[in-house]
Design a protein around this motif. Structure first.
Motif, PDB file in Angstrom:
ATOM      1  N   PHE A 382       0.812  -1.209   0.000  1.00  0.00           N
ATOM      2  CA  PHE A 382       0.000   0.000   0.000  1.00  0.00           C
ATOM      3  C   PHE A 382       0.853   1.269   0.000  1.00  0.00           C
ATOM      4  O   PHE A 382       0.625   2.178  -0.799  1.00  0.00           O
ATOM      5  CB  PHE A 382      -0.931  -0.017   1.214  1.00  0.00           C
ATOM      6  N   LEU A 383       1.842   1.311   0.880  1.00  0.00           N
ATOM      7  CA  LEU A 383       2.620   2.547   1.020  1.00  0.00           C
ATOM      8  C   LEU A 383       3.684   2.708  -0.060  1.00  0.00           C
ATOM      9  O   LEU A 383       3.998   3.818  -0.464  1.00  0.00           O
ATOM     10  CB  LEU A 383       3.276   2.589   2.400  1.00  0.00           C
ATOM     11  N   ASN A 384       4.253   1.580  -0.517  1.00  0.00           N
ATOM     12  CA  ASN A 384       5.327   1.704  -1.507  1.00  0.00           C
ATOM     13  C   ASN A 384       4.803   1.837  -2.926  1.00  0.00           C
ATOM     14  O   ASN A 384       5.469   2.406  -3.774  1.00  0.00           O
ATOM     15  CB  ASN A 384       6.274   0.506  -1.428  1.00  0.00           C
ATOM     16  N   ASN A 400       5.116  17.144 -10.417  1.00  0.00           N
ATOM     17  CA  ASN A 400       6.522  17.565 -10.349  1.00  0.00           C
ATOM     18  C   ASN A 400       6.966  17.854  -8.914  1.00  0.00           C
ATOM     19  O   ASN A 400       8.107  18.216  -8.685  1.00  0.00           O
ATOM     20  CB  ASN A 400       6.742  18.792 -11.244  1.00  0.00           C
ATOM     21  N   ILE A 401       6.055  17.724  -7.961  1.00  0.00           N
ATOM     22  CA  ILE A 401       6.416  18.004  -6.563  1.00  0.00           C
ATOM     23  C   ILE A 401       6.633  16.671  -5.839  1.00  0.00           C
ATOM     24  O   ILE A 401       5.760  15.793  -5.889  1.00  0.00           O
ATOM     25  CB  ILE A 401       5.292  18.810  -5.873  1.00  0.00           C
ATOM     26  N   PRO A 402       7.779  16.500  -5.162  1.00  0.00           N
ATOM     27  CA  PRO A 402       8.014  15.246  -4.428  1.00  0.00           C
ATOM     28  C   PRO A 402       6.888  14.992  -3.417  1.00  0.00           C
ATOM     29  O   PRO A 402       6.281  15.942  -2.900  1.00  0.00           O
ATOM     30  CB  PRO A 402       9.340  15.494  -3.719  1.00  0.00           C
ATOM     31  N   LEU A 403       6.647  13.716  -3.133  1.00  0.00           N
ATOM     32  CA  LEU A 403       5.448  13.350  -2.392  1.00  0.00           C
ATOM     33  C   LEU A 403       5.766  12.312  -1.327  1.00  0.00           C
ATOM     34  O   LEU A 403       6.464  11.331  -1.600  1.00  0.00           O
ATOM     35  CB  LEU A 403       4.477  12.771  -3.428  1.00  0.00           C
ATOM     36  N   LEU A 404       5.265  12.549  -0.098  1.00  0.00           N
ATOM     37  CA  LEU A 404       5.360  11.543   0.963  1.00  0.00           C
ATOM     38  C   LEU A 404       3.940  11.220   1.409  1.00  0.00           C
ATOM     39  O   LEU A 404       3.203  12.109   1.839  1.00  0.00           O
ATOM     40  CB  LEU A 404       6.165  12.072   2.155  1.00  0.00           C
ATOM     41  N   ALA A 405       3.545   9.950   1.277  1.00  0.00           N
ATOM     42  CA  ALA A 405       2.188   9.547   1.667  1.00  0.00           C
ATOM     43  C   ALA A 405       2.229   8.912   3.049  1.00  0.00           C
ATOM     44  O   ALA A 405       3.037   8.028   3.302  1.00  0.00           O
ATOM     45  CB  ALA A 405       1.638   8.548   0.652  1.00  0.00           C
ATOM     46  N   ILE A 406       1.360   9.398   3.936  1.00  0.00           N
ATOM     47  CA  ILE A 406       1.310   8.879   5.314  1.00  0.00           C
ATOM     48  C   ILE A 406      -0.013   8.160   5.527  1.00  0.00           C
ATOM     49  O   ILE A 406      -1.063   8.617   5.052  1.00  0.00           O
ATOM     50  CB  ILE A 406       1.459  10.036   6.332  1.00  0.00           C
ATOM     51  N   PHE A 407       0.023   7.051   6.247  1.00  0.00           N
ATOM     52  CA  PHE A 407      -1.218   6.320   6.522  1.00  0.00           C
ATOM     53  C   PHE A 407      -1.106   5.657   7.882  1.00  0.00           C
ATOM     54  O   PHE A 407      -0.008   5.345   8.341  1.00  0.00           O
ATOM     55  CB  PHE A 407      -1.447   5.259   5.437  1.00  0.00           C
ATOM     56  N   PRO A 538       8.316   5.389   1.036  1.00  0.00           N
ATOM     57  CA  PRO A 538       9.762   5.454   1.275  1.00  0.00           C
ATOM     58  C   PRO A 538      10.283   6.892   1.317  1.00  0.00           C
ATOM     59  O   PRO A 538       9.745   7.783   0.660  1.00  0.00           O
ATOM     60  CB  PRO A 538      10.341   4.712   0.068  1.00  0.00           C
ATOM     61  N   PRO A 539      11.344   7.125   2.109  1.00  0.00           N
ATOM     62  CA  PRO A 539      11.943   8.453   2.221  1.00  0.00           C
ATOM     63  C   PRO A 539      12.386   8.969   0.850  1.00  0.00           C
ATOM     64  O   PRO A 539      12.670   8.183  -0.052  1.00  0.00           O
ATOM     65  CB  PRO A 539      13.165   8.225   3.103  1.00  0.00           C
ATOM     66  N   LEU A 540      12.433  10.284   0.730  1.00  0.00           N
ATOM     67  CA  LEU A 540      12.743  10.871  -0.576  1.00  0.00           C
ATOM     68  C   LEU A 540      14.222  11.247  -0.660  1.00  0.00           C
ATOM     69  O   LEU A 540      14.796  11.735   0.316  1.00  0.00           O
ATOM     70  CB  LEU A 540      11.884  12.127  -0.781  1.00  0.00           C
ATOM     71  N   PRO A 541      14.826  11.064  -1.828  1.00  0.00           N
ATOM     72  CA  PRO A 541      16.243  11.421  -2.007  1.00  0.00           C
ATOM     73  C   PRO A 541      16.373  12.894  -2.369  1.00  0.00           C
ATOM     74  O   PRO A 541      16.828  13.230  -3.457  1.00  0.00           O
ATOM     75  CB  PRO A 541      16.665  10.515  -3.177  1.00  0.00           C
ATOM     76  N   ILE A 542      15.933  13.773  -1.477  1.00  0.00           N
ATOM     77  CA  ILE A 542      15.968  15.212  -1.790  1.00  0.00           C
ATOM     78  C   ILE A 542      16.610  15.966  -0.640  1.00  0.00           C
ATOM     79  O   ILE A 542      16.724  15.441   0.471  1.00  0.00           O
ATOM     80  CB  ILE A 542      14.545  15.770  -2.061  1.00  0.00           C
TER      81      ILE A 542
END
Ligand SMILES: *[C@@H]1O[C@H](CO)[C@@H](O)[C@H](O)[C@H]1NC(C)=O
Ligand SMILES: *[C@@H]1O[C@H](CO)[C@@H](O)[C@H](O)[C@H]1NC(C)=O
Ligand SMILES: *[C@@H]1O[C@H](CO)[C@@H](O)[C@H](O)[C@H]1NC(C)=O
Ligand SMILES: *[C@@H]1O[C@H](CO)[C@@H](O)[C@H](O)[C@H]1NC(C)=O
Ligand SMILES: CC(=O)N[C@H]1CO[C@H](CO)[C@@H](O)[C@@H]1O
Ligand SMILES: [Zn+2]
Ligand SMILES: [Zn+2]
Length: 599
Positions: A382-384, A400-407, A538-542
């Protein structure tokens, strides 16, 4: 006559569970032991009235539907009558939320409105609400108006109240208690108790258990001595690892009765934690809980005589189990009412298109059997993949905007099995209807949100635990050895399975009562105790100062907003000020994903 016979035969040919269900090949190990008083009990059925229809293990072992269960209870009630003993049927709540039968209703229809009609066909003697009956006012009100009256006092809610629309008076949701005579003439005083649930809808009220036992009417109801107290309650009969579900207030109820009646039999039926467990509190009191999702149905028997014992068993819900224990076979097991209920369930599933295939799942993913981030965990999938894919499809303008999904883990409710993934499966994995909100923050803030929200969650749970322990005036749960040391020895139960017995995959229950509890011996399927905590994609490489979107469901908007405000002071985020990320809600996510990726 000929026609009727043909009709009956054709009914009997289609009767077995729901169409397409894979039958179990496993059998119970030994007959049930009956007592003077006997109980069959369900809890946390969450709409699983079709039974489990998948072919992957151990699903076939839970393949009976509610029509089969009706036939079973009918035969069991007749057996009880033949033996001259009592058999009571109990439910401990959470009838709402969990499958297409509860959640697949057309827009505007309250949750569980139709599935409740199926429940009404069963001869329950005591029912009580769970927290899931109270999240939405509309469905609580519908339960009050359409379901509760059918039971003529058998639906008991000792500490739940409701106000009718445009009124201010709190009225009891069900009956506060029930005194009745069993078929064998035993006097029963019954209560129905819900843990101190605080996320209930406006217009409903849940009294704490401490307050409940201090009510004058409660003391009056307890005063007269019956032959037995029967208490159905939506709270676990054991302590949980997660303080948030540590809502075991049973010692308070137990003591309130015990102080007045030192030796009267007390039978407690718990729920909510979705597990099986059993605790002997003293020689005349036992607390037991029967599982979830119509996987297992509980059995408890007792002799109320001097030195009389108990037995308990967790029955796999399949037609083999039901036929074995009722001495019936494929020819004579099904009752007409059972067949009819099976057919009504099939019809509703058809009308609501619950078997529509969205795609074909390439493998199994499990909720409890493996831990996140294991590749076979449904939370990992689900998260990945599921959530990031669907959020990108749903909001292309933000791609174009990096995204972190939380659940939050607790909103995912069941496994996914390899093969057709249907509308019903979408509801079993994720029944709740949530919008997705977002805020745009630097990655330095975004990467800390999950940890911050989890830390707060744990602090609050610890605080709640501490407050409960500090409550004055009542027997302190902490002072009550629960179970009382040594008390289990009164329990006589069947022995463990023989070593050479071939075992099938399923639950292996290690509860606190003596003897072997599982009706059909199994190889353990495993299953882990876990908190309803937050996780993310997953964490973002930014870099820390890159702006990114934190996306989360409305159900947990408040704790996430609170975490954001602590991490990013001065922004003053509010739930009311949040913007929707995309048009789809949580109830659409798996459909969109399966159509996109599993075809
Ligand atoms: C109840 O007593 C009967 C008769 O002695 C016995 O056969 C049965 O096993 C007992 N049941 C339980 C649950 O102990
Ligand atoms: C409650 O009051 C509102 C506003 O006065 C009205 O529109 C609504 O129909 C009323 N609802 C009921 C159930 O009486
Ligand atoms: C039953 O409850 C006890 C005490 O809370 C716990 O230690 C045990 O793990 C529980 N058993 C199961 C099967 O959950
Ligand atoms: C946030 O709230 C504080 C206190 O109410 C106020 O002083 C501050 O100006 C607000 N900041 C923003 C960005 O609105
Ligand atoms: C699959 C499993 O875990 N146990 C049994 C349950 O029923 C199925 C289907 O009949 C059997 O094949 C399994 O052995
Ligand atoms: Zn539940
Ligand atoms: Zn619950």
């Amino acid at each position: 006559m000929m026609h009727l016979l043909l009709l009956l035969t054709s009914l009997i040919v289609v009767r077995a569970s729901q169409p397409g269900a894979t039958q179990s090949s496993a059998w119970p190990a030994r007959p049930l032991v009956w007592g003077d008083v006997n109980f069959l009990f369900t809890t946390d059925t969450h709409g699983w009235l079709m039974g489990h229809t998948k072919s992957g293990p151990p699903e076939p072992n839970y393949s009976a539907d509610f029509g089969d269960f009706l036939s079973f209870t009918t035969h069991m009630k007749s057996l009880a009558a033949e033996k001259g003993v009592d058999l009571l049927l109990i439910d401990s709540g959470d009838l709402h939320d969990g499958t297409g039968l509860t959640d697949g209703a057309p827009p505007g229809q309250p949750n569980a409105h139709e599935s409740n009609k199926f429940i009404m066909r069963l001869p329950y003697d005591v029912l009580t609400p769970g927290n899931h009956e109270l999240y939405q006012y509309a469905s609580a009100l519908d339960t009050y108006k359409s379901f509760v009256p059918h039971w003529s006092g058998k639906y008991i809610s000792s500490n739940v109240h409701l106000t009718l629309p445009n009124t201010t008076n709190l009225i009891p949701f069900g009956s506060p208690y029930r005194k009745f005579l069993t078929t064998q003439g035993r006097r029963v005083t019954a209560f129905g108790v819900l843990f101190h649930f605080t996320m209930n809808a406006r217009g409903t009220q849940v009294q704490s258990v401490e307050e409940l036992v201090e009510q004058p009417w409660f003391a009056q109801a307890v005063e007269e001595e019956p032959d037995m107290f029967v208490v159905a309650g939506h709270m676990p009969v054991h302590m949980e690892e997660d303080p948030e579900v540590n809502v075991n207030d049973w010692p308070i109820v137990y003591y309130a009765i015990r102080q007045r009646h030192p030796e009267t039999a007390i039978f407690i039926f718990g729920g909510h934690s979705h597990k099986r467990n059993c605790t002997v509190m003293d020689e005349h009191a036992i607390a037991i809980q029967g599982g979830r999702y119509m996987e297992t149905v509980g059995w408890l028997s007792a002799n109320l005589t001097e030195g009389g014992g108990y037995t308990r068993r967790y029955l796999d819900t399949n037609r083999n189990t039901y036929q074995y224990h009722t001495g019936t076979d494929e020819e004579d097991f099904d009752t007409l009412e059972g067949i009819e209920l099976t057919q009504y369930i099939t019809q509703l599933a058809d009308v609501w298109n619950l078997h529509e295939v969205f795609g074909y799942a390439p493998q199994d993913w499990y909720l409890d059997r493996v831990e996140f981030p294991h590749k076979n965990s449904v939370l990992t999938l689900f998260l990945n993949d599921v959530l990031p894919t669907v959020l990108r499809l749903g909001a292309p303008e933000r791609s174009n905007i990096p995204l972190l999904a939380i659940f939050n883990r607790g909103s995912i409710r069941y496994d996914i099995y390899q093969g057709p993934f249907t509308r019903n499966d979408q509801y079993t994995v994720m029944p709740f209807k949530n919008q997705f909100f977002y805020v745009t923050v630097p990655w330095a803030v975004g990467r800390r949100v999950v940890d911050e929200a989890n830390k707060k969650r744990e602090d609050q749970a610890r605080l709640r635990d501490a407050m409960r322990m500090a409550m004055p005036s009542l027997p302190q749960p902490s002072e009550v050895p629960f179970p009382l040391p040594g008390a289990q020895t009164v329990l006589g139960g069947p022995k463990e399975p023989k070593e050479d017995e071939p075992l099938t995959l399923g639950y292996v229950t290690q509860d606190l009562c003596e003897g072997y509890a599982d009706d059909t011996p199994h190889l353990s399927i495993g299953g882990l105790d876990r908190a309803d905590d937050f996780h993310s994609s997953p964490p973002l490489p930014i870099s820390d100062d890159t702006l990114m979107d934190v996306v989360f469901p409305s159900f947990v908007a408040q704790p996430i907003v609170d975490a954001l405000n602590r991490l990013f002071p001065g922004q003053n985020y509010t739930v009311a000020g949040l913007e929707k990320y995309m048009k789809w809600g949580s109830e659409d996510v798996f459909e969109v994903y399966a159509r996109e990726k599993w075809n």
